[in-house]
Design a protein around this motif. Structure first.
Motif, PDB file in Angstrom:
ATOM      1  N   ARG A   1       0.885  -1.205   0.060  1.00  0.00           N
ATOM      2  CA  ARG A   1       0.044   0.021   0.035  1.00  0.00           C
ATOM      3  C   ARG A   1       1.007   1.104   0.105  1.00  0.00           C
ATOM      4  N   GLY A   2       2.017   1.379   0.577  1.00  0.00           N
ATOM      5  CA  GLY A   2       2.800   2.416   0.785  1.00  0.00           C
ATOM      6  C   GLY A   2       3.331   2.655  -0.604  1.00  0.00           C
ATOM      7  N   GLN A   3       3.724   1.566  -1.330  1.00  0.00           N
ATOM      8  CA  GLN A   3       4.319   1.581  -2.442  1.00  0.00           C
ATOM      9  C   GLN A   3       3.396   1.963  -3.283  1.00  0.00           C
ATOM     10  N   LEU A   4       2.276   1.688  -3.572  1.00  0.00           N
ATOM     11  CA  LEU A   4       1.186   2.084  -4.285  1.00  0.00           C
ATOM     12  C   LEU A   4       0.949   3.684  -4.162  1.00  0.00           C
ATOM     13  N   GLU A   5       0.884   4.176  -3.031  1.00  0.00           N
ATOM     14  CA  GLU A   5       0.404   5.566  -2.398  1.00  0.00           C
ATOM     15  C   GLU A   5       1.727   6.547  -3.113  1.00  0.00           C
ATOM     16  N   ALA A   6       2.792   5.906  -2.876  1.00  0.00           N
ATOM     17  CA  ALA A   6       4.144   6.834  -3.495  1.00  0.00           C
ATOM     18  C   ALA A   6       4.411   6.663  -4.940  1.00  0.00           C
ATOM     19  N   HIS A   7       3.709   6.042  -5.574  1.00  0.00           N
ATOM     20  CA  HIS A   7       3.993   5.897  -7.128  1.00  0.00           C
ATOM     21  C   HIS A   7       3.736   7.061  -7.781  1.00  0.00           C
ATOM     22  N   ASP A   8       4.506   7.494  -8.913  1.00  0.00           N
ATOM     23  CA  ASP A   8       4.314   8.662  -9.673  1.00  0.00           C
ATOM     24  C   ASP A   8       2.966   9.039 -10.288  1.00  0.00           C
ATOM     25  N   HIS A   9       2.338   7.845 -10.609  1.00  0.00           N
ATOM     26  CA  HIS A   9       0.877   7.757 -11.246  1.00  0.00           C
ATOM     27  C   HIS A   9      -0.092   6.806 -10.241  1.00  0.00           C
ATOM     28  N   PRO A  10      -0.297   7.364  -9.004  1.00  0.00           N
ATOM     29  CA  PRO A  10      -0.904   6.452  -8.185  1.00  0.00           C
ATOM     30  C   PRO A  10      -2.276   5.891  -8.916  1.00  0.00           C
ATOM     31  N   LEU A  11      -2.568   4.823  -7.989  1.00  0.00           N
ATOM     32  CA  LEU A  11      -3.921   4.290  -8.478  1.00  0.00           C
ATOM     33  C   LEU A  11      -4.922   5.222  -8.401  1.00  0.00           C
ATOM     34  N   THR A  12      -5.865   5.332  -9.148  1.00  0.00           N
ATOM     35  CA  THR A  12      -7.284   6.019  -9.065  1.00  0.00           C
ATOM     36  C   THR A  12      -8.280   5.063  -8.904  1.00  0.00           C
ATOM     37  N   HIS A  13      -8.301   3.957  -9.040  1.00  0.00           N
ATOM     38  CA  HIS A  13      -9.345   3.060  -8.987  1.00  0.00           C
ATOM     39  C   HIS A  13      -8.873   1.690  -8.530  1.00  0.00           C
ATOM     40  N   LEU A  14      -9.341   0.983  -7.477  1.00  0.00           N
ATOM     41  CA  LEU A  14      -9.096  -0.402  -7.098  1.00  0.00           C
ATOM     42  C   LEU A  14     -10.048  -1.403  -7.170  1.00  0.00           C
ATOM     43  N   VAL A  15     -10.411  -2.183  -8.116  1.00  0.00           N
ATOM     44  CA  VAL A  15     -11.514  -3.164  -8.234  1.00  0.00           C
ATOM     45  C   VAL A  15     -11.062  -4.741  -7.755  1.00  0.00           C
ATOM     46  N   ALA A  16     -11.922  -5.210  -6.915  1.00  0.00           N
ATOM     47  CA  ALA A  16     -11.630  -6.576  -6.316  1.00  0.00           C
ATOM     48  C   ALA A  16     -12.853  -7.433  -7.032  1.00  0.00           C
ATOM     49  N   ILE A  17     -12.462  -8.430  -7.654  1.00  0.00           N
ATOM     50  CA  ILE A  17     -13.299  -9.346  -8.207  1.00  0.00           C
ATOM     51  C   ILE A  17     -12.982 -10.684  -7.549  1.00  0.00           C
TER      52      ILE A  17
ATOM     53  N   GLY B   1      -8.694   3.397   7.505  1.00  0.00           N
ATOM     54  CA  GLY B   1      -7.738   3.171   8.658  1.00  0.00           C
ATOM     55  C   GLY B   1      -6.803   4.385   9.183  1.00  0.00           C
ATOM     56  N   ASN B   2      -5.539   4.328   9.430  1.00  0.00           N
ATOM     57  CA  ASN B   2      -4.693   5.583   9.489  1.00  0.00           C
ATOM     58  C   ASN B   2      -4.428   6.082   8.279  1.00  0.00           C
ATOM     59  N   TRP B   3      -4.659   5.461   6.935  1.00  0.00           N
ATOM     60  CA  TRP B   3      -4.136   6.273   5.909  1.00  0.00           C
ATOM     61  C   TRP B   3      -5.097   7.015   4.987  1.00  0.00           C
ATOM     62  N   HIS B   4      -4.667   7.740   4.230  1.00  0.00           N
ATOM     63  CA  HIS B   4      -5.493   8.552   3.281  1.00  0.00           C
ATOM     64  C   HIS B   4      -5.734   7.815   2.120  1.00  0.00           C
ATOM     65  N   ARG B   5      -6.729   7.199   1.754  1.00  0.00           N
ATOM     66  CA  ARG B   5      -6.827   6.337   0.530  1.00  0.00           C
ATOM     67  C   ARG B   5      -7.038   7.313  -0.658  1.00  0.00           C
ATOM     68  N   SER B   6      -6.363   7.400  -1.448  1.00  0.00           N
ATOM     69  CA  SER B   6      -6.565   8.225  -2.571  1.00  0.00           C
ATOM     70  C   SER B   6      -7.288   7.592  -3.795  1.00  0.00           C
ATOM     71  N   TRP B   7      -7.610   6.575  -3.598  1.00  0.00           N
ATOM     72  CA  TRP B   7      -8.183   5.690  -4.973  1.00  0.00           C
ATOM     73  C   TRP B   7      -9.626   5.430  -4.584  1.00  0.00           C
ATOM     74  N   THR B   8     -10.566   5.389  -5.556  1.00  0.00           N
ATOM     75  CA  THR B   8     -12.005   4.743  -5.560  1.00  0.00           C
ATOM     76  C   THR B   8     -11.969   3.434  -5.530  1.00  0.00           C
ATOM     77  N   THR B   9     -12.817   2.980  -4.555  1.00  0.00           N
ATOM     78  CA  THR B   9     -12.844   1.254  -4.529  1.00  0.00           C
ATOM     79  C   THR B   9     -13.978   0.736  -5.200  1.00  0.00           C
ATOM     80  N   ILE B  10     -14.025  -0.635  -5.840  1.00  0.00           N
ATOM     81  CA  ILE B  10     -14.953  -1.238  -6.438  1.00  0.00           C
ATOM     82  C   ILE B  10     -14.953  -2.427  -6.037  1.00  0.00           C
TER      83      ILE B  10
END
Length: 312
Positions: A116-132, A165-174
């Motif tokens: 999660r830390g790596q994804l948050e720090a990415h140059d182009h972070p996730l905008t959406h996260l889809v669980a299937i 949680g204690n994080w600020h989630r930057s992506w929309t979840t589906i």
């Protein structure tokens, strides 16, 4: 589109689907209207008692169609799974028309938090996260299969990518699911899960999502999401649906089964063995869903080369 994918397959999901009504359009719109999306896809549902121990087939083709559609129009896709499911997920990603980023974690919570830390720090972070079809932690903090079996030792708590949680989630979840114990199903009222899902009081997901997609087979929720985005972005529709066909469906399922050893654990006659079925349904039934969804859209539409070009 929701009517097409929301039909009963193994259990009556009508009340679950009714509760989630409107979520498909909202989820699709959140992607279609984003100027620079980066889609993350979480999948893989491991079955230790299968022959051989493997993830189930549901969820893998859904991931594949999402990845094929969005990479076709220039949208980056990151696929996320855990080590027990890695071979089957990788097998599907290797037959995709365009490359994706594949992230694999072990089953520990610390591994998920590092990711999660790596994804948050990415140059182009996730905008959406889809669980299937990804098993969620239940109220007892453990992951359970539909029969109530504890599968926590084989399942990374990827829920932490969906929680604030204690994080600020930057992506929309589906979340896309069909059984009440998948990530996203935490949105559902407890009384519906307990009344309509076997062992619901034990297996019910605690992890919700911004948008919940309920369908007869979890993969179908992903197929509907692709189609809905295409409906909202008609200038990109022909590209988004370039691989939305039976040949691609078969290629992905064959890779999942023949290379990744994915199994259909819902088969009563051949439980947990290698076969070209998903939730007891043969390949032809899933292709029919793709075709029915595609038929909801106009036959032709103008074509734009990539997602970025559509904003030029």
């Amino acid at each position: 589109m929701q009517d097409i994918v929301g039909r009963t397959v193994r259990r009556d999901i009508s009340r679950l689907a009714a509760f989630a009504d409107g979520n498909l359009e909202a989820a699709a719109r959140s992607i279609a209207e984003h100027p620079r999306p980066h889609i993350g896809v979480v999948c893989g549902f491991f079955v230790r008692h299968a022959e051989p121990p493997s993830p189930e087939t549901d969820g893998l083709n859904g991931m594949g169609h999402l990845a094929a559609a969005f990479t076709e129009v220039g949208v980056p896709v990151t696929v996320i799974t855990d080590a027990p499911c890695a071979k089957a997920v990788w097998a599907v990603t290797r037959v995709l028309p365009h490359p994706v980023n594949l992230e694999i974690v072990d089953v520990s919570a610390s591994s998920v938090r590092r990711l999660r830390g790596q994804l948050e720090a990415h140059d182009h972070p996730l905008t959406h996260l889809v669980a299937i079809e990804r098993c969620s932690l239940a109220a007892d903090g453990r992951a359970h299969r539909e029969h109530g079996w504890d599968i926590s030792k084989d399942t990374a708590p990827l829920d932490y990518l969906f929680e604030d949680g204690n994080w600020h989630r930057s992506w929309t979840t589906i979340g896309a699911g069909d059984g009440g114990n998948e990530i996203g199903m935490g949105n559902l009222p407890k009384d519906i899960i307990e009344a309509d899902i076997p062992h619901g009081s034990l297996v019910a997901a605690r992890t919700g999502a911004d948008h919940l997609l309920v369908s007869g087979v979890a993969n179908w929720g992903a197929y509907a999401l692709v189609t809905a985005v295409a409906a909202l972005r008609p200038e990109l529709a022909s590209r988004l649906l370039a691989h939305f066909d039976g040949a691609t469906e078969k290629m992905m399922l064959d890779a999942a089964v023949a290379v990744g050893q994915a199994v259909d654990d819902s088969r009563a006659d051949r439980p947990g063995q290698l076969q070209m079925t998903i939730d007891r349904l043969p390949l032809e039934d899933h292709v029919a869903v793709l075709e029915a969804l595609r038929a909801t859209l106009p036959q032709t539409s103008p074509t734009v080369r990539s997602w970025a070009d559509s904003y030029a």
